[in-house]
Motif scaffolding. Structure first.
Motif, short mmCIF file in Angstrom:
data_model
loop_
_atom_site.label_atom_id
_atom_site.label_comp_id
_atom_site.label_asym_id
_atom_site.label_seq_id
_atom_site.Cartn_x
_atom_site.Cartn_y
_atom_site.Cartn_z
N ALA A 155 0.81 -1.22 0.00
CA ALA A 155 0.00 0.00 0.00
C ALA A 155 0.84 1.27 0.00
CB ALA A 155 -0.94 0.00 1.21
N GLY A 156 2.14 1.16 0.32
CA GLY A 156 2.98 2.34 0.24
C GLY A 156 3.99 2.56 1.34
N ALA A 157 3.96 1.75 2.40
CA ALA A 157 4.92 1.95 3.50
C ALA A 157 6.34 1.67 3.03
CB ALA A 157 4.57 1.05 4.67
N GLN A 158 7.26 2.58 3.36
CA GLN A 158 8.68 2.37 3.04
C GLN A 158 9.44 1.75 4.20
OE1 GLN A 158 7.15 5.60 2.73
NE2 GLN A 158 8.22 6.70 1.10
N MET A 159 8.83 1.79 5.40
CA MET A 159 9.38 1.15 6.59
C MET A 159 8.23 0.53 7.37
SD MET A 159 12.18 3.87 8.09
CE MET A 159 12.58 2.74 9.42
N LEU A 160 8.56 -0.37 8.29
CA LEU A 160 7.53 -0.99 9.13
C LEU A 160 7.92 -0.90 10.60
CD1 LEU A 160 6.71 -4.24 7.11
CD2 LEU A 160 5.34 -2.14 7.23
N ASP A 161 6.99 -0.42 11.41
CA ASP A 161 7.14 -0.44 12.86
C ASP A 161 6.72 -1.82 13.35
OD1 ASP A 161 7.41 1.53 15.35
OD2 ASP A 161 5.73 0.19 15.75
N VAL A 162 7.55 -2.45 14.19
CA VAL A 162 7.24 -3.78 14.72
C VAL A 162 7.26 -3.72 16.24
CG1 VAL A 162 7.91 -6.21 14.81
CG2 VAL A 162 8.24 -4.91 12.69
N ASN A 163 6.12 -4.06 16.84
CA ASN A 163 5.94 -4.03 18.28
C ASN A 163 5.44 -5.40 18.72
OD1 ASN A 163 4.18 -3.72 20.78
ND2 ASN A 163 5.00 -1.66 20.69
N ALA A 164 5.95 -5.89 19.86
CA ALA A 164 5.53 -7.20 20.36
C ALA A 164 5.15 -7.11 21.83
CB ALA A 164 6.64 -8.23 20.16
N GLY A 165 4.53 -6.00 22.21
CA GLY A 165 4.18 -5.77 23.61
C GLY A 165 2.92 -6.48 24.04
#
Length: 285
Positions: free
Chosen positions: A57-67
């Motif tokens: 869809a267009g994201a150039q980076m991804l935030d990854v959270n495992a809380g």
């Protein structure tokens, strides 16, 4: 000033002179009961699907959270990052408040990651920043400290300055500190966006740093959130915001960002805008 983030084979540059960087926010179990349950059980199918959907869809980076409460967060964060890396190769924003989880994730990440985040609390800076330096990462600096969030833009800038100075003490250059001026819900504070914009101006003029925010914070609790979010990002981009953690699956948000890049001269001659328009026409035909 340019902040360069890397994966195994891709590079993203955050800069006022470059196109806006969209960081996908969806890989976060907070408020997502099904995702939290699956991650806790070690099932990463939804994590992988979310990663693919956001990048497409267009994201150039991804935030990854495992809380996820009650789990081994270092192990789960590592597993989530590995799952994301199996299906896409954009740079990662490693999102955790647990120092051990950040270090475990940075140790296995192949590239230069962005750490989300550090505040100006002295003890927290002294724990997180050496880890950021050790693994050659960049970091998001939140413009708040032990006293909470100030409503005075100049005070937010002074808090940001403290983070940048402490980062420099640990050998982290200013281009590797991306400041979050703190987008706040306009439904709770009518001045929120005006304060945010004023802070952006001061950060740009006094510190010259790159900036980011949680784009969805502004519209929290309001109807038409994605329309408000798109309008907020257009305003913020025009005043110097260089990236945002956002829902990149929403066409109005993504198209708004790309249109603003074009209008602000960061898509020369509209080459990318026109290319994408023609690609959509060809796909629909």
């Amino acid at each position: 000033m340019e902040t360069v983030l890397r994966s195994r084979s891709k590079e993203v540059v955050v800069s006022i002179d470059r196109p806006f960087v969209m960081i996908g926010e969806r890989i976060n179990p907070t408020g997502r009961k099904v995702l939290a349950a699956e991650m806790k059980a070690g099932i990463m199918d939804r994590v992988k699907a979310d990663a693919i959907a956001q990048v497409e869809a267009g994201a150039q980076m991804l935030d990854v959270n495992a809380g996820v409460p009650g789990i081994d967060e270092p192990a789960l964060l590592v597993a989530a990052i590995k799952a994301v890396s199996e299906v896409t190769d954009v740079p990662i924003c490693i999102d955790s408040s647990v120092i051990e989880a950040l270090e475990a994730a940075l140790a296995v990440y192949e590239g230069k990651a962005l750490v989300n985040s550090v505040t100006a609390e002295g003890e927290r800076m002294d724990r997180i920043l050496p880890v950021v330096k050790k693994y050659g990462a960049a970091v998001i600096g939140m413009s708040n400290d032990e006293t909470g969030i100030t409503m005075v833009p100049q005070e937010r800038v002074e808090i940001a300055r403290r983070i940048i100075e402490r980062a420099a003490y640990y050998g982290i250059p200013p281009e590797d500190v991306i400041i979050d001026p703190l987008a706040m819900p306009i439904g709770a504070e009518p001045r929120a966006v005006n304060l945010f914009v004023e802070t952006l101006h001061l950060l740009r003029d006094e510190l010259g740093v790159n900036t980011t925010c949680g784009a969805g914070n502004t519209s929290f609790g309001l109807p038409g959130r994605h329309t408000l979010g798109a309008a907020f990002l257009a305003v913020a981009q025009s005043h110097g915001l260089t990236s945002a953690i956002m829902d990149s699956r929403r066409p109005e948000m993504v198209e708004g960002v790309r249109a603003t890049d074009f209008l602000l001269g960061r898509d020369e001659w509209g080459a990318e805008w026109i290319r994408r328009h023609r690609a959509k026409q060809a796909a629909s035909a």
